[in-house]
Design a protein around this motif. Sequence first.
Motif, PDB file in Angstrom:
ATOM      1  N   SER A 106      36.854  43.819  44.410  1.00  0.00           N
ATOM      2  CA  SER A 106      35.585  43.288  43.907  1.00  0.00           C
ATOM      3  C   SER A 106      35.336  43.658  42.450  1.00  0.00           C
ATOM      4  N   LYS A 107      35.812  44.838  42.016  1.00  0.00           N
ATOM      5  CA  LYS A 107      35.629  45.243  40.621  1.00  0.00           C
ATOM      6  C   LYS A 107      36.466  44.365  39.691  1.00  0.00           C
ATOM      7  N   ALA A 108      37.661  44.035  40.119  1.00  0.00           N
ATOM      8  CA  ALA A 108      38.507  43.125  39.340  1.00  0.00           C
ATOM      9  C   ALA A 108      37.901  41.737  39.309  1.00  0.00           C
ATOM     10  N   GLN A 109      37.278  41.333  40.403  1.00  0.00           N
ATOM     11  CA  GLN A 109      36.654  40.013  40.462  1.00  0.00           C
ATOM     12  C   GLN A 109      35.466  39.901  39.512  1.00  0.00           C
ATOM     13  N   VAL A 110      34.769  40.999  39.281  1.00  0.00           N
ATOM     14  CA  VAL A 110      33.669  40.999  38.309  1.00  0.00           C
ATOM     15  C   VAL A 110      34.212  40.709  36.909  1.00  0.00           C
ATOM     16  N   ILE A 111      35.336  41.342  36.561  1.00  0.00           N
ATOM     17  CA  ILE A 111      35.950  41.097  35.248  1.00  0.00           C
ATOM     18  C   ILE A 111      36.416  39.653  35.142  1.00  0.00           C
ATOM     19  N   GLU A 112      37.012  39.151  36.207  1.00  0.00           N
ATOM     20  CA  GLU A 112      37.452  37.747  36.231  1.00  0.00           C
ATOM     21  C   GLU A 112      36.276  36.816  35.931  1.00  0.00           C
ATOM     22  N   LYS A 113      35.174  37.040  36.604  1.00  0.00           N
ATOM     23  CA  LYS A 113      33.996  36.195  36.418  1.00  0.00           C
ATOM     24  C   LYS A 113      33.424  36.335  35.012  1.00  0.00           C
ATOM     25  N   ASP A 114      33.299  37.572  34.538  1.00  0.00           N
ATOM     26  CA  ASP A 114      32.698  37.817  33.224  1.00  0.00           C
ATOM     27  C   ASP A 114      33.546  37.281  32.079  1.00  0.00           C
ATOM     28  N   SER A 115      34.850  37.162  32.305  1.00  0.00           N
ATOM     29  CA  SER A 115      35.741  36.696  31.240  1.00  0.00           C
ATOM     30  C   SER A 115      35.493  35.236  30.889  1.00  0.00           C
ATOM     31  N   GLY A 116      35.046  34.449  31.860  1.00  0.00           N
ATOM     32  CA  GLY A 116      34.825  33.028  31.627  1.00  0.00           C
ATOM     33  C   GLY A 116      36.100  32.245  31.405  1.00  0.00           C
ATOM     34  N   SER A 117      37.236  32.820  31.811  1.00  0.00           N
ATOM     35  CA  SER A 117      38.528  32.168  31.579  1.00  0.00           C
ATOM     36  C   SER A 117      39.293  32.025  32.882  1.00  0.00           C
ATOM     37  N   ASP A 118      39.907  30.853  33.098  1.00  0.00           N
ATOM     38  CA  ASP A 118      40.714  30.669  34.298  1.00  0.00           C
ATOM     39  C   ASP A 118      42.076  31.343  34.180  1.00  0.00           C
ATOM     40  N   ARG A 119      42.350  31.918  33.012  1.00  0.00           N
ATOM     41  CA  ARG A 119      43.595  32.675  32.846  1.00  0.00           C
ATOM     42  C   ARG A 119      43.481  34.089  33.404  1.00  0.00           C
ATOM     43  N   VAL A 120      42.267  34.558  33.617  1.00  0.00           N
ATOM     44  CA  VAL A 120      42.035  35.892  34.165  1.00  0.00           C
ATOM     45  C   VAL A 120      41.819  35.772  35.668  1.00  0.00           C
ATOM     46  N   VAL A 121      42.674  36.464  36.439  1.00  0.00           N
ATOM     47  CA  VAL A 121      42.619  36.335  37.891  1.00  0.00           C
ATOM     48  C   VAL A 121      42.710  37.720  38.540  1.00  0.00           C
ATOM     49  N   ALA A 122      41.720  38.036  39.365  1.00  0.00           N
ATOM     50  CA  ALA A 122      41.773  39.250  40.177  1.00  0.00           C
ATOM     51  C   ALA A 122      42.706  38.991  41.349  1.00  0.00           C
ATOM     52  N   ILE A 123      43.651  39.896  41.565  1.00  0.00           N
ATOM     53  CA  ILE A 123      44.653  39.662  42.607  1.00  0.00           C
ATOM     54  C   ILE A 123      44.785  40.880  43.515  1.00  0.00           C
ATOM     55  N   THR A 124      45.465  40.668  44.624  1.00  0.00           N
ATOM     56  CA  THR A 124      45.852  41.752  45.518  1.00  0.00           C
ATOM     57  C   THR A 124      47.359  41.963  45.390  1.00  0.00           C
ATOM     58  N   ALA A 125      47.846  43.039  45.963  1.00  0.00           N
ATOM     59  CA  ALA A 125      49.281  43.314  45.902  1.00  0.00           C
ATOM     60  C   ALA A 125      50.096  42.216  46.586  1.00  0.00           C
ATOM     61  N   GLU A 126      49.449  41.510  47.521  1.00  0.00           N
ATOM     62  CA  GLU A 126      50.150  40.447  48.244  1.00  0.00           C
ATOM     63  C   GLU A 126      50.226  39.144  47.442  1.00  0.00           C
ATOM     64  N   SER A 127      49.447  39.034  46.375  1.00  0.00           N
ATOM     65  CA  SER A 127      49.422  37.781  45.603  1.00  0.00           C
ATOM     66  C   SER A 127      49.951  37.938  44.180  1.00  0.00           C
ATOM     67  N   LEU A 128      50.793  38.930  43.981  1.00  0.00           N
ATOM     68  CA  LEU A 128      51.401  39.153  42.675  1.00  0.00           C
ATOM     69  C   LEU A 128      52.287  37.979  42.268  1.00  0.00           C
ATOM     70  N   ALA A 129      52.362  37.732  40.964  1.00  0.00           N
ATOM     71  CA  ALA A 129      53.288  36.717  40.447  1.00  0.00           C
ATOM     72  C   ALA A 129      54.724  37.229  40.592  1.00  0.00           C
ATOM     73  N   PRO A 130      55.709  36.321  40.558  1.00  0.00           N
ATOM     74  CA  PRO A 130      57.101  36.757  40.699  1.00  0.00           C
ATOM     75  C   PRO A 130      57.621  37.553  39.505  1.00  0.00           C
ATOM     76  N   ASP A 131      56.970  37.405  38.357  1.00  0.00           N
ATOM     77  CA  ASP A 131      57.412  38.185  37.197  1.00  0.00           C
ATOM     78  C   ASP A 131      56.270  38.381  36.199  1.00  0.00           C
TER      79      ASP A 131
END
Length: 272
Positions: free
Chosen positions: A154-179
């Motif tokens: 939820s803390k990461a999600q606050v930053i995601e929302k406040d950033s106003g950018s779709d490039r910022v994404v709060a994730i879990t360890a299960e949703s990491l990018a491949p690289d």
Amino acid sequence: MKKYAVFGNPIAQSLSPTIHTMFAKSCGIELEYTKILAPVDGFAASLESFFEDGGVGCNVTMPFKEEAFSLADYRNAAADMAKAANTLKRDESGTLHAYNTDGIGLVTDLTAKGAKLDRANVLLLGAGGAAKGVVQPLLEAGVKTLHILNRTLSKAQVIEKDSGSDRVVAITAESLAPDYEVVINSTSASLQGTLPEVPVSVFKHCNIAYDMVYGSEPTVFMEFAKEHGATAQVDGLGMLVQQAAAAFTIWTGKQPETQDVEHYLRELKKTS
């Protein structure tokens, strides 16, 4: 001679006077830069006394960054994002300007250390004040994605929302990018000699693993990243110098030499 200072509590450990004195010498100017130990409940009064006594600008460290932000009449975008300021300047009209230079310090140091941020996939570990302060400059540097992994989603999600950018994404360890080309540790785990919660897979294609903490030896995070495939590992001493350089430029309009300062501080750390 213009007066500058750094406010904090505690403040004895601050390297800021050394850094800014060296900056001033490299730019051929004279200034007075001191440490001010402000009472925990008396920062505003101490700040006002400093300006009334001829102060021009100051740095602010813990625990006063949020209060410095709230006292200002003007804030830059990075300070707005972080809701905290580490640099203050009062102009001739009495207007108090607040800046957060941590992010530009990080971006400048990453670039100096060989990172290519434009179109890069970046993983940011942690969602505290240090993380909030670097989001805006990383976006301005052109990162493709900025994923934030934090123990409390939820803390990461606050930053995601406040950033106003779709490039910022709060994730879990299960949703990491491949690289990820760059992995940044903004947590304070290394100060306790521990690791943040980070899967080893994120370092497989990592060009630079960056720890905002610094010391005389590589941090636990840096050693872990090296062991699991990160090409280069960098600590946060350069970020300290570069964020100070950004503050110096805000105050004086001059661009100081930074490489010699970082080298001097690294040697100092080895002997302290």
